[in-house]
Scaffold this motif. Structure first.
Motif, short mmCIF file in Angstrom:
data_model
loop_
_atom_site.label_atom_id
_atom_site.label_comp_id
_atom_site.label_asym_id
_atom_site.label_seq_id
_atom_site.Cartn_x
_atom_site.Cartn_y
_atom_site.Cartn_z
N GLY A 162 0.82 -1.21 0.00
CA GLY A 162 0.00 0.00 0.00
C GLY A 162 0.85 1.26 0.00
N ILE A 163 1.94 1.24 0.78
CA ILE A 163 2.85 2.39 0.82
C ILE A 163 3.51 2.61 -0.53
CG2 ILE A 163 5.02 3.24 1.82
CD1 ILE A 163 4.16 1.86 4.45
N LEU A 164 3.95 1.53 -1.17
CA LEU A 164 4.57 1.64 -2.50
C LEU A 164 3.57 2.16 -3.53
CD1 LEU A 164 6.73 -1.61 -2.68
CD2 LEU A 164 7.57 0.74 -2.70
N LEU A 165 2.34 1.66 -3.48
CA LEU A 165 1.31 2.13 -4.40
C LEU A 165 1.01 3.62 -4.16
CD1 LEU A 165 -1.16 -0.90 -4.37
CD2 LEU A 165 0.27 -0.16 -6.28
N GLY A 166 0.96 4.00 -2.89
CA GLY A 166 0.75 5.40 -2.54
C GLY A 166 1.86 6.29 -3.08
N LEU A 167 3.09 5.80 -2.98
CA LEU A 167 4.24 6.54 -3.51
C LEU A 167 4.13 6.72 -5.02
CD1 LEU A 167 6.99 7.86 -3.06
CD2 LEU A 167 8.03 5.57 -3.27
N CYS A 168 3.69 5.65 -5.70
CA CYS A 168 3.50 5.73 -7.16
C CYS A 168 2.46 6.79 -7.52
CB CYS A 168 3.07 4.37 -7.72
SG CYS A 168 4.39 3.15 -7.80
N VAL A 169 1.35 6.80 -6.80
CA VAL A 169 0.28 7.77 -7.06
C VAL A 169 0.78 9.19 -6.79
CG1 VAL A 169 -1.98 8.59 -6.31
CG2 VAL A 169 -1.58 6.13 -6.59
N PHE A 170 1.49 9.36 -5.68
CA PHE A 170 2.03 10.67 -5.31
C PHE A 170 2.98 11.20 -6.39
CE2 PHE A 170 5.52 13.08 -3.30
CZ PHE A 170 4.80 14.18 -2.82
N LEU A 171 3.89 10.35 -6.84
CA LEU A 171 4.85 10.77 -7.87
C LEU A 171 4.15 11.02 -9.20
CD1 LEU A 171 7.86 8.40 -7.07
CD2 LEU A 171 7.68 10.85 -6.61
N ALA A 172 3.12 10.22 -9.50
CA ALA A 172 2.37 10.40 -10.75
C ALA A 172 1.67 11.76 -10.76
CB ALA A 172 1.38 9.28 -10.94
N LEU A 173 1.09 12.14 -9.63
CA LEU A 173 0.40 13.43 -9.52
C LEU A 173 1.36 14.60 -9.65
CD1 LEU A 173 -2.13 12.62 -6.63
CD2 LEU A 173 -2.63 12.86 -9.08
N ARG A 174 2.61 14.36 -9.27
CA ARG A 174 3.63 15.42 -9.39
C ARG A 174 4.36 15.37 -10.73
NH1 ARG A 174 5.29 17.95 -4.68
NH2 ARG A 174 7.38 18.20 -5.57
N GLY A 175 3.97 14.41 -11.58
CA GLY A 175 4.60 14.28 -12.89
C GLY A 175 6.02 13.76 -12.83
N ALA A 176 6.34 13.03 -11.76
CA ALA A 176 7.71 12.54 -11.59
C ALA A 176 7.76 11.03 -11.41
CB ALA A 176 8.35 13.22 -10.38
N ILE A 183 7.03 -0.82 -12.30
CA ILE A 183 7.30 -2.24 -12.57
C ILE A 183 7.64 -2.96 -11.26
CG2 ILE A 183 8.85 -3.86 -13.72
CD1 ILE A 183 9.12 -1.74 -15.96
N PHE A 184 8.50 -2.32 -10.46
CA PHE A 184 8.91 -2.91 -9.19
C PHE A 184 7.71 -3.09 -8.25
CE2 PHE A 184 10.26 -2.13 -4.75
CZ PHE A 184 10.98 -3.30 -4.56
N THR A 185 6.85 -2.05 -8.17
CA THR A 185 5.68 -2.11 -7.31
C THR A 185 4.72 -3.21 -7.75
OG1 THR A 185 5.86 0.26 -6.83
CG2 THR A 185 3.73 -0.79 -6.39
N ALA A 186 4.54 -3.34 -9.08
CA ALA A 186 3.67 -4.40 -9.61
C ALA A 186 4.22 -5.78 -9.24
CB ALA A 186 3.55 -4.26 -11.13
N TYR A 187 5.54 -5.93 -9.33
CA TYR A 187 6.18 -7.20 -8.99
C TYR A 187 6.01 -7.51 -7.50
CZ TYR A 187 9.91 -10.50 -7.87
OH TYR A 187 10.62 -11.56 -7.39
#
Length: 199
Positions: A162-176, A183-187
């Motif tokens: 959940g933390i990794l997914l949250g990090l992905c969403v956060f970075l996506a919203l910031r365009g980074a 890929i790593f989070t999906a794995y």
């Protein structure tokens, strides 16, 4: 027992290594490869030191699976030692690299130090079958009822995912957002879903 070990190398692994080597513009492939080898050989050494043997080594695109026939009847303490060996080797290797770099006053080992720290940090994420998940489960199985240990291990794995997914969403919203992180989070999520649990 070292002899009679079957080594299987997957086609995706060969393609991945060949691709990484071909596009390695920053000369990071060799130090990364050696850091991974040190990590995995530490696990192998720990297996033999714990009196166990290896019959099959599966080299895959996203990791190496070592089959240890004695694992099902091995004490939890030895399982924990084997899982701890890889991250411990990474910490020791990074520390030695840092010490040598300081003595020689050079930055030549910076990437090698960094990649050892990164590999160690990734493997310590408490999601089975990563080392962190194995260590956590092994320690809890020594002190808690089996069902409780597996349940807690599974819950902590889900929280980590959940933390990794949250990090992905956060970075996506910031365009980074980094594709490697996705890929790593999906794995990791796939590993967590397939992890043994007794809820």
């Amino acid at each position: 027992m070292i002899k009679n070990i079957k080594i299987r190398v997957s086609v995706p692994f060969v393609l991945l290594v060949a691709t990484m080597y071909a596009i390695d513009a920053g000369n990071v492939f060799i130090p990364t490869f050696f850091a991974v080898i040190i990590h995995e050989l530490s696990h192998v050494a720990a297996i033999f030191l714990c009196g166990a043997s290896i019959d099959v080594v599966d080299i895959r695109a996203f990791g190496i699976r070592v089959n240890v026939p004695e694992l099902s009847c091995m004490p939890y303490k030895k399982e924990t030692i084997i899982a701890t060996a890889g991250p411990l080797a990474g910490i020791i290797t990074a520390s030695l690299g840092f010490a040598v770099a300081k003595i020689l006053n050079t930055a030549i080992f910076d990437y090698f130090i960094g990649i050892n720290i990164l590999i160690t940090a990734i493997n310590l994420i408490p999601v089975y079958p990563l080392d962190g998940g194995r260590i956590l489960l092994g320690v809890m199985l020594q002190y808690l009822p089996v069902r409780v240990a597996y349940t807690m291990s599974y819950i902590l794995a889900i929280v980590s995912i959940g933390i990794l997914l949250g990090l992905c969403v956060f970075l996506a919203l910031r365009g980074a957002l980094n594709p490697s992180l996705v890929i790593f989070t999906a794995y990791i999520a796939l590993c967590g879903i397939k992890a043994p649990h007794r809820i």
